[in-house]
Design a protein around this motif. Structure first.
Motif, PDB file in Angstrom:
ATOM      1  N   ALA A   1      -5.460  15.435  58.040  1.00 23.80           N
ATOM      2  CA  ALA A   1      -4.669  15.284  59.262  1.00 23.80           C
ATOM      3  C   ALA A   1      -4.376  16.631  59.909  1.00 23.80           C
ATOM      4  N   ALA A   2      -4.331  17.681  59.086  1.00 24.43           N
ATOM      5  CA  ALA A   2      -4.081  19.024  59.610  1.00 24.43           C
ATOM      6  C   ALA A   2      -5.324  19.630  60.260  1.00 24.43           C
ATOM      7  N   GLY A   3      -6.441  18.915  60.180  1.00 31.85           N
ATOM      8  CA  GLY A   3      -7.649  19.369  60.853  1.00 31.85           C
ATOM      9  C   GLY A   3      -8.638  20.102  59.978  1.00 31.85           C
ATOM     10  N   PHE A   4      -8.407  20.092  58.673  1.00 30.25           N
ATOM     11  CA  PHE A   4      -9.313  20.777  57.754  1.00 30.25           C
ATOM     12  C   PHE A   4     -10.284  19.781  57.127  1.00 30.25           C
ATOM     13  N   GLU A   5     -11.463  20.256  56.831  1.00 34.48           N
ATOM     14  CA  GLU A   5     -12.400  19.449  56.065  1.00 34.48           C
ATOM     15  C   GLU A   5     -12.126  19.666  54.584  1.00 34.48           C
ATOM     16  N   ILE A   6     -12.263  18.620  53.804  1.00 34.11           N
ATOM     17  CA  ILE A   6     -12.091  18.758  52.360  1.00 34.11           C
ATOM     18  C   ILE A   6     -13.308  18.144  51.680  1.00 34.11           C
TER      19      ILE A   6
ATOM     20  N   ARG B   1       7.553  16.254  67.489  1.00 34.32           N
ATOM     21  CA  ARG B   1       6.860  15.505  68.528  1.00 34.32           C
ATOM     22  C   ARG B   1       5.397  15.936  68.645  1.00 34.32           C
ATOM     23  N   GLY B   2       4.523  14.948  68.614  1.00 36.16           N
ATOM     24  CA  GLY B   2       3.106  15.186  68.819  1.00 36.16           C
ATOM     25  C   GLY B   2       2.347  15.716  67.624  1.00 36.16           C
ATOM     26  N   CYS B   3       3.038  15.998  66.530  1.00 36.49           N
ATOM     27  CA  CYS B   3       2.370  16.545  65.348  1.00 36.49           C
ATOM     28  C   CYS B   3       1.922  15.422  64.413  1.00 36.49           C
ATOM     29  N   PRO B   4       0.794  15.615  63.721  1.00 43.92           N
ATOM     30  CA  PRO B   4       0.301  14.572  62.818  1.00 43.92           C
ATOM     31  C   PRO B   4       1.314  14.242  61.720  1.00 43.92           C
ATOM     32  N   VAL B   5       1.374  12.977  61.364  1.00 42.88           N
ATOM     33  CA  VAL B   5       2.270  12.504  60.310  1.00 42.88           C
ATOM     34  C   VAL B   5       1.458  11.712  59.292  1.00 42.88           C
ATOM     35  N   VAL B   6       1.653  12.041  58.027  1.00 44.14           N
ATOM     36  CA  VAL B   6       1.047  11.290  56.931  1.00 44.14           C
ATOM     37  C   VAL B   6       2.182  10.626  56.161  1.00 44.14           C
ATOM     38  N   ILE B   7       2.161   9.314  56.093  1.00 47.39           N
ATOM     39  CA  ILE B   7       3.205   8.566  55.389  1.00 47.39           C
ATOM     40  C   ILE B   7       2.641   8.085  54.063  1.00 47.39           C
ATOM     41  N   GLY B   8       3.221   8.584  52.988  1.00 49.74           N
ATOM     42  CA  GLY B   8       2.769   8.216  51.657  1.00 49.74           C
ATOM     43  C   GLY B   8       3.281   6.852  51.237  1.00 49.74           C
TER      44      GLY B   8
ATOM     45  N   CYS C   1       3.495  10.769  67.526  1.00 49.98           N
ATOM     46  CA  CYS C   1       2.797  11.474  66.449  1.00 49.98           C
ATOM     47  C   CYS C   1       1.591  10.661  65.988  1.00 49.98           C
ATOM     48  N   PRO C   2       0.406  11.265  65.949  1.00 52.72           N
ATOM     49  CA  PRO C   2      -0.727  10.584  65.312  1.00 52.72           C
ATOM     50  C   PRO C   2      -0.363  10.315  63.848  1.00 52.72           C
ATOM     51  N   THR C   3      -0.505   9.080  63.412  1.00 50.40           N
ATOM     52  CA  THR C   3       0.033   8.696  62.107  1.00 50.40           C
ATOM     53  C   THR C   3      -1.003   7.979  61.254  1.00 50.40           C
ATOM     54  N   VAL C   4      -1.057   8.339  59.977  1.00 51.40           N
ATOM     55  CA  VAL C   4      -1.837   7.580  59.002  1.00 51.40           C
ATOM     56  C   VAL C   4      -0.886   7.142  57.896  1.00 51.40           C
ATOM     57  N   VAL C   5      -1.096   5.933  57.403  1.00 50.79           N
ATOM     58  CA  VAL C   5      -0.159   5.307  56.476  1.00 50.79           C
ATOM     59  C   VAL C   5      -0.887   4.888  55.205  1.00 50.79           C
TER      60      VAL C   5
END
Length: 251
Positions: A82-87, A3-10, A30-34
């Motif tokens: 999504a984990a908050g790191f810059e790449i 709950r509430g954790c970022p989700v990345v859907i491949g 969950c904040p989500t990117v798809v």
């Protein structure tokens, strides 16, 4: 998902599965990117382009073979973000050119088992074990065939919770022969004679042998023609045992 954790859907083959993942993420706030909606990757001029709301990154193609790795690479980049790191661009480039994933279209170039193969053989190891994985692996090998034609031989071990015939069906018309071997490190391993029948049901020529080493030596002693391309796979349990026996465990 938590709950509430970022989700990345491949990338998903099934729209139904994608919808279930999205709805579950929404239910858990969950904040989500798809993939395909918020980020994506594609090949252009022999490079991989990654795109999201921050813009584009022009990157080398992933070191891992197969077009499906573009989507996997995109999901990895999106997950870092999504984990908050810059790449940065340099870090992403290094990731593409240095990535290693044991037993996922891993090319074996040295080791105890490799030494038993026919001279000049090209050996790949992949732990994919279901029909979907079979399709992806077969597509990757078909790409290799276009670049460098070689006869394809499978050395396969599987467990009984997987659709064995469905897995083998992906290689119909591509593989010349299948050697089936037992998976000794799992109680769920399919007997090699039974697995050979499943391969034959998929329209492949198959025969049971006692081990990967036996299959490679049989190939070496009987092979007459261009050096083959060999795929060892069908189970992650099996792939792990192969790496150990070859003397090249994951590092």
């Amino acid at each position: 998902m938590k709950r509430g954790c970022p989700v990345v859907i491949g990338a998903q083959e099934s729209d139904t599965a994608l919808q279930v993942l999205i709805e579950t993420a929404e239910r858990l706030d969950c904040p989500t990117v798809v993939y395909g909606q918020d980020f994506l990757a594609f090949e252009e001029n022999g490079r991989m382009v990654y795109q999201d709301e921050d813009g584009l990154m022009d990157l080398p193609l992933p070191r891992l073979p197969g077009r499906h790795q573009y989507a996997n690479a995109a999901a990895a980049i999106a997950a870092v973000k999504a984990a908050g790191f810059e790449i940065g661009h340099r870090a992403a480039e290094r990731a593409m050119t240095h990535v290693a994933w044991p037993a996922r279209m891993q090319k074996l170039t040295q080791g105890k088992l490799v030494d038993l193969a026919p001279k000049g053989a090209e050996i790949w190891l992949d732990g994919g074990h279901n029909p979907g994985a079979g399709i992806v692996i077969a597509e990757a090998l078909a790409e290799q065939e276009e670049k460098n034609p070689r006869p394809l031989v499978l050395i396969s071990g599987m467990i009984n919770t997987k659709d064995q015939t469905g897995y083998f069906s992906a290689f119909k018309g591509l593989a010349r022969h299948v050697y089936t071997v037992p998976v000794s490190n799992s109680d769920a391993g399919v007997p090699n004679d039974e697995l050979a029948l499943r391969a034959e049901e998929a329209g492949l020529s198959a025969e049971p042998v006692s081990s990967v080493a036996s299959a490679l030596m049989l190939l070496r002693d009987s092979w007459d023609g261009p050096a083959p391309r060999i795929l060892i796979g069908g189970s992650l349990y099996f792939a792990g045992a192969v790496l150990a026996e070859n003397g090249t465990p994951p590092t």
